[in-house]
Design a protein around this motif. Structure first.
Motif, short mmCIF file in Angstrom:
data_model
loop_
_atom_site.label_atom_id
_atom_site.label_comp_id
_atom_site.label_asym_id
_atom_site.label_seq_id
_atom_site.Cartn_x
_atom_site.Cartn_y
_atom_site.Cartn_z
N LEU A 88 -6.13 1.69 -18.18
CA LEU A 88 -4.78 2.23 -18.27
C LEU A 88 -4.61 3.45 -17.39
O LEU A 88 -3.61 3.60 -16.69
CB LEU A 88 -4.44 2.57 -19.73
CG LEU A 88 -3.06 3.20 -19.98
CD1 LEU A 88 -1.94 2.28 -19.49
CD2 LEU A 88 -2.88 3.52 -21.45
N PHE A 89 -5.62 4.35 -17.41
CA PHE A 89 -5.52 5.55 -16.58
C PHE A 89 -5.41 5.20 -15.10
O PHE A 89 -4.59 5.77 -14.38
CB PHE A 89 -6.73 6.46 -16.81
CG PHE A 89 -6.66 7.73 -16.00
CD1 PHE A 89 -5.90 8.80 -16.43
CD2 PHE A 89 -7.34 7.84 -14.79
CE1 PHE A 89 -5.81 9.96 -15.66
CE2 PHE A 89 -7.26 8.99 -14.03
CZ PHE A 89 -6.50 10.06 -14.47
N ILE A 90 -6.22 4.29 -14.64
CA ILE A 90 -6.22 3.91 -13.22
C ILE A 90 -4.88 3.30 -12.82
O ILE A 90 -4.29 3.65 -11.79
CB ILE A 90 -7.36 2.93 -12.91
CG1 ILE A 90 -8.70 3.67 -12.94
CG2 ILE A 90 -7.17 2.27 -11.56
CD1 ILE A 90 -9.90 2.79 -12.76
N ILE A 91 -4.39 2.39 -13.66
CA ILE A 91 -3.12 1.72 -13.33
C ILE A 91 -1.97 2.70 -13.38
O ILE A 91 -1.10 2.72 -12.50
CB ILE A 91 -2.88 0.52 -14.27
CG1 ILE A 91 -3.97 -0.54 -14.06
CG2 ILE A 91 -1.51 -0.09 -14.03
CD1 ILE A 91 -3.98 -1.62 -15.11
N GLN A 92 -1.94 3.56 -14.43
CA GLN A 92 -0.88 4.56 -14.53
C GLN A 92 -0.94 5.54 -13.36
O GLN A 92 0.10 5.96 -12.85
CB GLN A 92 -0.97 5.32 -15.85
CG GLN A 92 -0.45 4.53 -17.04
CD GLN A 92 -0.30 5.39 -18.28
OE1 GLN A 92 -0.91 6.45 -18.40
NE2 GLN A 92 0.49 4.93 -19.22
N SER A 93 -2.14 5.89 -12.94
CA SER A 93 -2.28 6.80 -11.79
C SER A 93 -1.64 6.20 -10.55
O SER A 93 -0.94 6.89 -9.79
CB SER A 93 -3.76 7.09 -11.51
OG SER A 93 -4.35 7.79 -12.58
N ASP A 94 -1.86 4.92 -10.34
CA ASP A 94 -1.28 4.24 -9.20
C ASP A 94 0.24 4.22 -9.30
O ASP A 94 0.94 4.49 -8.32
CB ASP A 94 -1.82 2.80 -9.14
CG ASP A 94 -1.32 2.04 -7.92
OD1 ASP A 94 -1.51 2.54 -6.79
OD2 ASP A 94 -0.75 0.94 -8.09
N ILE A 95 0.76 3.95 -10.49
CA ILE A 95 2.21 3.92 -10.70
C ILE A 95 2.81 5.32 -10.49
O ILE A 95 3.86 5.47 -9.86
CB ILE A 95 2.54 3.41 -12.11
CG1 ILE A 95 2.15 1.93 -12.24
CG2 ILE A 95 4.03 3.58 -12.42
CD1 ILE A 95 2.20 1.40 -13.66
#
Length: 205
Positions: A88-95
């Motif tokens: 979740l952290f990685i995907i949210q960071s990208d967003i």
């Protein structure tokens, strides 16, 4: 151009409300729990699973100990091998990075100030309040039972601090991370919004 505004907040301080009203006044996108839905859609995983992991560091003690010796950005495992919190952290960071690249917006929590540390135009804010005020607000919003409110607020703050400290390798309560701190025990939500609007417009370039 107006800055990207990141808002970290103590639980019960009204930081979410401040951010939401600020985004509306500035007429810019607002990102909070919507990031969970966006992350779920991008990953194909359940939104409910991500919601349970939101703003929580990985629960794996061994994993935390191994990863604690260097910054999250240096991690090498494939995303499918990571705990759900880390995915979740990685995907949210990208967003978050893509949202900031698109233009001014307001982003609540989720280490946004750290994620955007290289973004050239950010206004990083920390919203806080007295424990008494935060307990009162939490009871009024029915976030918890009145008799458990004080412990609940403390637990939520610890959760947010652990999340920030783990993923940023910095301290959530270090004032050097922020450009402005606002005490909503002293200022109303609307007054806090006015202060931040003035600050944002002063950075408009």
């Amino acid at each position: 151009m107006l800055p990207v505004i990141t808002i970290s907040r103590q639980f019960g301080s009204g930081g979410h409300e401040v951010g939401e009203k600020l985004a509306r006044q500035l007429d810019v996108p607002f990102y909070d729990k919507a990031l969970i839905a966006m992350a779920a859609k991008q990953s194909g995983l359940s939104e409910e699973v991500f919601a349970n992991a939101d703003e929580k560091a990985t629960s794996s003690l061994l994993y935390s100990m191994v990863m604690g010796s260097y910054s999250f950005g240096a991690r090498v495992p494939g995303i499918n091998e990571m705990p759900i919190n880390d995915k979740l952290f990685i995907i949210q960071s990208d967003i978050i990075k893509k949202a900031a690249a698109d233009g001014p917006c307001v982003i609540i929590g989720r280490c946004a100030d750290y994620i955007l540390r290289e973004h050239e135009n950010c206004l990083n804010v920390f919203v806080h309040a007295s424990k008494e005020e935060r307990v009162r607000r939490s009871i009024a919003k029915k976030d918890c039972e009145e008799r458990k409110a004080s412990d609940f607020v403390t637990k939520k703050d610890k959760q947010r601090a652990n999340y920030y400290n783990f993923y940023s390798n910095k301290r959530w309560d270090d004032l050097q991370n922020y450009d402005i701190t606002l005490d909503t025990s002293r200022f109303t939500v609307d007054e806090a919004v006015d202060i931040l609007m003035d600050a944002a417009k002063r950075l408009d370039r």
